[in-house]
Design a protein around this motif. Structure first.
Motif, short mmCIF file in Angstrom:
data_model
loop_
_atom_site.label_atom_id
_atom_site.label_comp_id
_atom_site.label_asym_id
_atom_site.label_seq_id
_atom_site.Cartn_x
_atom_site.Cartn_y
_atom_site.Cartn_z
N UNK A 131 6.11 4.27 -11.21
CA UNK A 131 5.95 4.15 -9.75
C UNK A 131 5.63 2.72 -9.34
N UNK A 132 5.89 2.45 -8.06
CA UNK A 132 5.65 1.11 -7.57
C UNK A 132 4.97 1.10 -6.22
N UNK A 133 4.95 -0.07 -5.61
CA UNK A 133 4.34 -0.27 -4.30
C UNK A 133 5.27 -1.10 -3.43
N UNK A 134 5.37 -0.70 -2.17
CA UNK A 134 6.07 -1.50 -1.18
C UNK A 134 5.10 -1.81 -0.04
N UNK A 135 5.52 -2.70 0.85
CA UNK A 135 4.63 -3.12 1.92
C UNK A 135 4.67 -2.18 3.11
N UNK A 186 0.13 8.48 2.92
CA UNK A 186 1.24 7.97 2.12
C UNK A 186 0.95 6.55 1.64
N UNK A 187 -0.02 5.92 2.29
CA UNK A 187 -0.39 4.57 1.90
C UNK A 187 -1.84 4.56 1.42
N UNK A 188 -2.13 3.60 0.59
CA UNK A 188 -3.47 3.50 0.01
C UNK A 188 -3.73 2.04 -0.34
N UNK A 189 -4.55 1.39 0.44
CA UNK A 189 -4.91 0.00 0.12
C UNK A 189 -5.79 -0.02 -1.12
N UNK A 190 -5.53 -0.97 -1.99
CA UNK A 190 -6.25 -1.03 -3.25
C UNK A 190 -6.57 -2.48 -3.58
N UNK A 191 -7.48 -2.72 -4.51
CA UNK A 191 -7.76 -4.11 -4.91
C UNK A 191 -6.49 -4.82 -5.37
N UNK A 225 0.80 -1.23 0.00
CA UNK A 225 0.00 0.00 0.00
C UNK A 225 0.83 1.27 0.00
N UNK A 226 2.15 1.14 0.10
CA UNK A 226 3.01 2.32 0.17
C UNK A 226 3.48 2.70 -1.24
N UNK A 227 3.06 3.86 -1.69
CA UNK A 227 3.42 4.32 -3.03
C UNK A 227 4.85 4.85 -3.04
N UNK A 228 5.64 4.39 -3.99
CA UNK A 228 7.05 4.82 -4.09
C UNK A 228 7.39 5.20 -5.53
N UNK A 229 8.38 6.08 -5.64
CA UNK A 229 8.92 6.43 -6.95
C UNK A 229 10.43 6.27 -6.98
N UNK A 230 10.97 5.64 -5.94
CA UNK A 230 12.39 5.39 -5.85
C UNK A 230 12.60 3.96 -5.31
N UNK A 231 13.86 3.58 -5.14
CA UNK A 231 14.27 2.31 -4.56
C UNK A 231 13.91 1.14 -5.48
N UNK A 232 12.66 0.68 -5.49
CA UNK A 232 12.23 -0.36 -6.43
C UNK A 232 11.21 0.21 -7.43
#
Length: 226
Positions: A93-97, A164-169, A80-87
């Motif tokens: 953009x991606x998602x981390x836990x 900063x987090x957003x749970x999604x389907x 649910x954590x939206x990221x634009x760096x690291x992975x």
């Protein structure tokens, strides 16, 4: 597992380091020092246990002298954590836990070895909490283990005010995870390692198990031969 090393391999590609997460403020040294002091004080100078639910399970990067499988109630793991760096990157953009309210989360608790406690605690906090906006996502939780209850420190425990987090389907998360990659690797690689190591601990996370199936399907579509 539907998600295999062969499926993960094409998701990993060279991605330049774009610097800090956009719109996040790198944590100054003085504030990191204050966070270390806060955690030390809250621990009561007793043993410090760390609750791991993701990459810390297979890559703790600190010395520990005890470990146990345990359960935290009232929290669950989610991409649910939206990221634009690291992975991830600005382009993809991606998602981390993170931990979100509700349910239960099975993971592993580690006790930081006392001989290197202060140094390892600081290194761990510097690794996990790189930005000012997420300092209050460091949280103490109660972990039930076979040998009793542990008070443990955990990271990225979200609350609604963070935004900063957003749970999604799961299907929506799968399409993001399958495509995202950054300097540290791909989100699919992170998911694969998490599920693999949870299984090794005898932990079957129902949502992650379904998610890895969906991500495998997405990767097959993305990287299908013409």
């Amino acid at each position: 597992m539907a998600l295999t090393p062969d499926l993960v391999a094409p998701t990993i590609r060279p991605v330049p380091d774009e610097g800090p997460e956009p719109r996040w403020t790198p944590l100054p040294k003085a504030e990191l020092d204050a966070l270390v002091e806060r955690v030390e004080a809250e621990s009561g100078r007793g043993p410090i246990w760390i609750f791991a639910y993701g990459s810390l399970i297979w890559n703790p990067e600190f010395q520990f002298d005890a470990r146990e499988v345990g359960t935290v109630f009232g929290w669950l793991r989610a991409f649910s954590l939206h990221i634009e760096r690291w992975r991830a990157s600005t382009e993809q953009p991606g998602l981390m836990m993170a931990l979100e309210r509700g349910g239960r989360c099975d993971g592993v608790v580690f006790r930081i070895a006392y001989s290197k406690r202060q140094n390892d605690l600081r290194t761990l906090l510097a690794r996990e909490i790189r930005y000012r906006e997420v300092v209050d996502m460091v949280r103490w939780v109660r972990v039930r283990t076979e040998s009793g209850e542990r008070k443990a420190l955990t990271f990225w425990a979200s609350t609604p005010r963070h935004q900063l987090t957003d749970r999604m389907p799961l299907a929506e998360a799968a399409s993001i995870i399958a495509a995202a990659c950054g300097p540290a690797g791909s989100c699919a690689q992170y998911l694969y390692n998490t599920v693999l190591h949870l299984e090794a601990e005898g932990i079957r996370d129902r949502n992650l198990w379904r998610l890895q199936q969906l991500v495998a399907e997405e990767i097959r579509c993305l990287f299908a031969s013409p």
